[in-house]
Scaffold this active site. Sequence first.
Site, mmCIF file in Angstrom:
data_model
loop_
_atom_site.group_PDB
_atom_site.id
_atom_site.type_symbol
_atom_site.label_atom_id
_atom_site.label_comp_id
_atom_site.label_asym_id
_atom_site.label_seq_id
_atom_site.Cartn_x
_atom_site.Cartn_y
_atom_site.Cartn_z
ATOM 1 C CB CYS A 44 15.891 25.640 17.096
ATOM 2 S SG CYS A 44 16.190 26.554 15.509
ATOM 3 C CB CYS B 26 11.332 31.498 12.093
ATOM 4 S SG CYS B 26 10.979 30.917 13.879
#
Length: 277
Positions: free
Chosen positions: A70, A215
């Site tokens: 991530c 994101c």
Amino acid sequence: MKQEIDFIKFNPTQNMTILVKSNHPIEEYKHIATKMMSYDNVNAEQVGFIEKSNKEEADAHLIMAGGEFCGNACMSLAAFIASEKGLDQDALAELRLEVSGTDKLIMCQVKKMADEYLCQVAMPVPNEIEKRTIKHDGCDLDVILVSYQEFTHIVIEVEQFDKWNRDKAQRLAKLFGSTLKANLVGILLYKSHSAELAPLIYVPHLDSMIWERGCGSGTASLGAYLAWKNKRGVVAQIKQPGGTIKVMADCYKEVLVSLKIEGSVGIVAQGKAFIGV
């Protein structure tokens, strides 16, 4: 009986992220993350766990609850380390992180701003980018697979982020989640005429599916796709529901050699959470 969890909550482009400071057995990560992400607890889109790295050259070790990689969590951890070190206003720090989902150290640059941190992260370069035509809902659908060591993003260019495209994306996420050996599957709906991204992230291990407001890793994959498509380096500001993330993709002789993202991170909460065991 309640379990006590030490945590910090971050706002990287409204992709609300929790990082856990207290030590817990790795087999409890899924349970802790599921509880903390819920609306009736701390409430966030993802959870990572901060550990001490075994690599001498790394400043910390970040393990995401689903074992995924991530980018926004990397930026969040970098901001936290800079905060703990008392980084001065407008000063710059360089950090190296060991992170789940990749076997390479992740390089981060952090700059202290007025009330947040500007972070730049050197992202993993995809192992492969390929165009594929799949059968879906009785029709041929052209998609771009951006594949990494342990996760895959699927880029789909669309005209609108309407219900039909969103429902299709959710079905595709489940389909690829069951067929690909990946810790994370992202469906990236992209409007090229306005440089807008709607990222859907599915983590099969947690059965977590979220339309993220920003994101980081999806932005990186989109930059990689644009460089691959145009056969040249790309610098782009990608608009998302929670704000804008910058992506920089560098090429050498039409081959992608470097991929970076840049965005802002705010530290919004720090304290203890209590969850049922």
